[in-house]
Design a protein around this motif. Structure first.
Motif, short mmCIF file in Angstrom:
data_model
loop_
_atom_site.label_atom_id
_atom_site.label_comp_id
_atom_site.label_asym_id
_atom_site.label_seq_id
_atom_site.Cartn_x
_atom_site.Cartn_y
_atom_site.Cartn_z
N LEU A 244 0.92 -1.17 0.02
CA LEU A 244 -0.09 0.17 0.10
C LEU A 244 0.90 1.36 0.01
CD1 LEU A 244 -2.79 -1.11 2.57
CD2 LEU A 244 -3.03 -0.76 -0.08
N GLU A 245 1.89 1.25 0.78
CA GLU A 245 2.79 2.63 0.72
C GLU A 245 3.52 2.54 -0.63
OE1 GLU A 245 4.27 2.82 5.32
OE2 GLU A 245 5.60 2.13 3.85
N ARG A 246 3.73 1.59 -1.19
CA ARG A 246 4.46 1.74 -2.66
C ARG A 246 3.37 2.18 -3.79
NH1 ARG A 246 6.32 -3.08 -2.71
NH2 ARG A 246 8.25 -2.74 -1.75
N ALA A 247 2.12 1.63 -3.64
CA ALA A 247 1.17 2.01 -4.48
C ALA A 247 0.86 3.63 -4.08
CB ALA A 247 0.14 1.28 -4.02
N GLY A 248 0.79 4.07 -2.86
CA GLY A 248 0.40 5.22 -2.51
C GLY A 248 1.28 6.68 -2.59
N GLN A 249 2.55 6.18 -2.25
CA GLN A 249 3.73 7.09 -2.18
C GLN A 249 4.94 6.92 -2.77
OE1 GLN A 249 4.07 7.48 2.05
NE2 GLN A 249 5.48 5.90 2.07
N GLY A 250 4.90 5.58 -3.44
CA GLY A 250 6.04 5.39 -4.49
C GLY A 250 7.34 4.70 -3.72
N TYR A 251 7.25 4.55 -2.24
CA TYR A 251 8.29 4.03 -1.59
C TYR A 251 7.76 3.46 -0.16
CZ TYR A 251 8.13 8.66 0.61
OH TYR A 251 7.52 9.63 1.28
N VAL A 252 8.59 2.45 0.35
CA VAL A 252 8.43 1.83 1.65
C VAL A 252 9.02 2.42 2.78
CG1 VAL A 252 8.05 -0.31 2.71
CG2 VAL A 252 7.78 -0.21 0.39
N VAL A 253 8.27 2.73 3.87
CA VAL A 253 8.89 3.12 5.14
C VAL A 253 8.75 2.25 6.02
CG1 VAL A 253 9.05 5.12 6.59
CG2 VAL A 253 8.45 5.59 4.32
N PRO A 254 9.61 1.22 6.57
CA PRO A 254 9.19 0.30 7.62
C PRO A 254 8.76 0.74 8.95
CG PRO A 254 10.91 -0.70 6.00
CD PRO A 254 10.69 0.93 5.88
N ASP A 255 9.44 1.79 9.10
CA ASP A 255 9.07 2.39 10.56
C ASP A 255 7.74 2.99 10.74
OD1 ASP A 255 11.86 1.86 11.21
OD2 ASP A 255 12.57 3.97 11.12
N SER A 256 7.01 3.16 9.57
CA SER A 256 5.83 3.36 9.76
C SER A 256 4.61 2.32 9.84
CB SER A 256 5.17 4.56 8.53
OG SER A 256 5.34 3.60 7.09
#
Length: 289
Positions: A244-256
């Motif tokens: 979902l993060e990749r689809a929504g913002q283009g990158y992944v933030v594991p801390d979130s």
């Protein structure tokens, strides 16, 4: 799924059309002896900013709740019947399981709503997705969510829908077993985020409990058909934080992260599905997720 001959639950509150669509976007807060931030936003709690970026520009999404409401007023409601039968199946499975544990399972209620709803955990809009509120022991669901799950996330099918319900009921099982209260006490509320956070472990356990339900329901009533298991795995993977993060913002933030990766969600669902044993769902003691 083979549910046509199964009973329907009496624990459905159909409030479609009773709520409004106005009001601001507010976080869902869950109270278990205090405020527990749990199911934050759409698709089981992903950051609302990601959700709204996914939904931005949708021409049809805003009208889906109205369509569901209109259909419900026209007579038979197959989707409501299906959800009611899934809920009844979870009641049968968990009542039996709790009896084996020497405990009593208190059945939750499931509230169908359109647009917005007021729960004991606060005000929620349909864009926030399905959620469980421990304060009133109810699951809240706008049926339009399933269109988003199918059309936007590619996770369609009746068993994908059943997985959604079973996941939320999994939170109720956690509540019944005292797991939520213990986690809340240790962490002061599931406000933390991160790949190994208590929030992620709580959500992955609910996925595993959903798998336990599916295994035991199928053993008892042979409800699963070819393709159902894959639909469930697809749905679990579709709502992973990383996807979902990749689809929504283009990158992944594991801390979130609040709910786990696609691989983790599918893995824990499958673990419950293969074992049918809640003892295999101890995400809190697992050295790795």
């Amino acid at each position: 799924m083979r549910l046509d001959d199964e009973r329907e639950s009496s624990n459905i509150d159909d409030e479609r059309g009773a709520g409004g669509s106005g009001g601001g976007r507010a976080p869902i807060r869950i109270g278990i002896g205090g405020l527990l931030l749990a199911l934050g936003a759409l698709y089981f709690g992903v950051d609302p900013k990601i959700v709204f970026s996914l939904l931005e520009g949708s021409a049809s999404g805003g009208n889906q709740s109205a369509v569901v409401q209109q259909q419900s007023a026209q007579g038979p409601d197959p989707q409501k019947q299906f959800i009611s039968r899934v809920l009844a199946s979870t009641e049968d499975v968990w009542t039996s399981y709790f009896q084996q544990l020497g405990r009593t399972y208190h059945e939750p209620r499931l509230v169908l709503f359109t647009g917005a709803v007021q729960s004991a955990c606060g005000y929620a809009q349909a864009s926030m997705g399905p959620f469980y509120c421990p304060a009133d022991q109810k699951v809240y669901l706008d049926l339009a969510f399933f269109q988003e799950l199918k059309n936007r996330l590619g996770a369609g099918g009746d068993f994908a829908q059943a997985y959604v319900v079973a996941h939320e009921i999994g939170h109720h099982v956690q509540n019944e077993l005292g797991i939520m209260e213990k986690v809340n006490g240790r962490n002061g509320g599931l406000t933390e985020r991160g790949a190994t956070s208590a929030s992620v472990r709580t959500e992955l356990q609910a996925d595993c409990f959903a798998g336990v339900w599916a295994k035991r329901a199928d053993d008892a009533r042979k409800i699963l058909q070819s393709g159902d298991i894959q639909e469930g795995l697809n749905a679990a993977a579709a709502v992973g934080d990383d996807r979902l993060e990749r689809a929504g913002q283009g990158y992944v933030v594991p801390d979130s992260f609040t709910h786990g990766t696609s691989a983790q969600r599918a893995n824990w669902f499958n673990r419950g599905l293969q074992s049918g044993d809640i003892r295999q769902c101890d995400t809190f003691s697992a050295p790795s997720l």
